[in-house]
Design an enzyme around this catalytic site. Sequence first.
Site, PDB file in Angstrom:
ATOM      1  NE  ARG A   1      -2.388   1.886  10.185  1.00  0.00           N
ATOM      2  CZ  ARG A   1      -3.096   0.950   9.408  1.00  0.00           C
ATOM      3  NH1 ARG A   1      -2.247  -0.347   9.585  1.00  0.00           N
ATOM      4  NH2 ARG A   1      -3.962   0.697   8.435  1.00  0.00           N
TER       5      ARG A   1
ATOM      6  CG  HIS B   1       7.109  -1.849   2.032  1.00  0.00           C
ATOM      7  ND1 HIS B   1       6.861  -0.824   2.920  1.00  0.00           N
ATOM      8  CD2 HIS B   1       5.883  -2.474   2.187  1.00  0.00           C
ATOM      9  CE1 HIS B   1       5.687  -0.846   3.600  1.00  0.00           C
ATOM     10  NE2 HIS B   1       5.138  -1.714   2.974  1.00  0.00           N
TER      11      HIS B   1
ATOM     12  N   GLY C   1       5.034 -10.219   3.901  1.00  0.00           N
ATOM     13  CA  GLY C   1       5.677 -10.169   5.059  1.00  0.00           C
ATOM     14  C   GLY C   1       4.974 -10.836   6.514  1.00  0.00           C
TER      15      GLY C   1
ATOM     16  CD  GLN D   1      -2.129  -9.042   4.297  1.00  0.00           C
ATOM     17  OE1 GLN D   1      -2.843  -8.090   4.602  1.00  0.00           O
ATOM     18  NE2 GLN D   1      -0.747  -8.500   3.932  1.00  0.00           N
TER      19      GLN D   1
ATOM     20  CG  LEU E   1       7.166   1.293  -0.920  1.00  0.00           C
ATOM     21  CD1 LEU E   1       7.808   1.263  -1.929  1.00  0.00           C
ATOM     22  CD2 LEU E   1       6.261   0.347  -0.632  1.00  0.00           C
TER      23      LEU E   1
ATOM     24  CG  MET F   1      -2.050  -1.184   1.169  1.00  0.00           C
ATOM     25  SD  MET F   1      -3.545  -0.923   1.855  1.00  0.00           S
ATOM     26  CE  MET F   1      -2.742  -0.604   3.684  1.00  0.00           C
ATOM     27  N   GLY F   2       2.075   0.984  -0.425  1.00  0.00           N
ATOM     28  CA  GLY F   2       3.037   2.240  -0.491  1.00  0.00           C
ATOM     29  C   GLY F   2       3.769   2.802   0.868  1.00  0.00           C
TER      30      GLY F   2
END
Length: 285
Positions: free
Chosen positions: A189, A37, A149, A155, A33, A30-31
Amino acid sequence: MIAVSRVQTLREQIKQWRRDGLKIGFVPTMGNLHQGHLGLVDIAKQQADRVVVSIFVNPLQFGEGEDFARYPRTLDQDQIKLQSQRCDLLFCPSVEELYPSGAISTRVQADPELAALWEGAARPGHFDGVCTVVAKLFNLVQPDLAIFGQKDFQQWTIIKRMVVELNWPVELVKAPIARDQDGLALSSRNQYLSVDQRQIAPKLYVVLQDAAMACFSGNADLSSLCQTGVNQLLSLGFDQVDYFSIVDPTSLKPLTQLQDSMTLIAVARLGGIRLLDNIEINLKS
Ligand code: PAF
């Protein structure tokens, strides 16, 4: 690196690479980075001939009142980082490009049992949104392998289940959690943390390691071990602990007894910021 925002352009490039018999590695993001990432891109580079990274802040996986609108969008900086990482193609569609008719009515339903737990309990519909966009991206990019990841362990488990159950011809690769020097798991975040919160944040990993060590030394009382973890986090300054649990890595159900393969998962809050982390525990190895 080619940067592509159109589905049609992406399809043409993929078709060409497929025709040339090249192996395609894919890193969906989702960018915003960070080093974590870029580590995924490195793994893809090592295992594939061409690497595609997608940057798409997927509205379907955000609930009402979540941070979709203020999720950090840093496409220019991301593009520079990907270029220096020697990514081959960046796919960065707009919401209208990926969901042309507005709200999408066809959804991929995440395994309901897995999706009802942990993050899914706090964020209803989140994993259906993730599975739907990952399915779309897999259909567009047609990767031979896709890298995710380990930080988002639930997820990972849910996407793995989706790929197996829908017979997707894609090999999934799980990348270890990238951490700052003090142990804090990297996350977009983290930049919301204040200076004081940033000092407390790495203690989550310290407490997880303590609990993992207790498992290794044969402490079989898992529920009191987890309760100790929660108490430690609260006394170290975390405002709330959403969960701290030792689970089976496939079913994600909490364990009451030690077994060979387990995952310790936790979410602790500092103010409004939820920090996720986990440790895999393999007693056999
Ligand atoms: O992990 C993420 O960043 C997202 O959930 C993903 C897999 C890119 C789907 O939007």
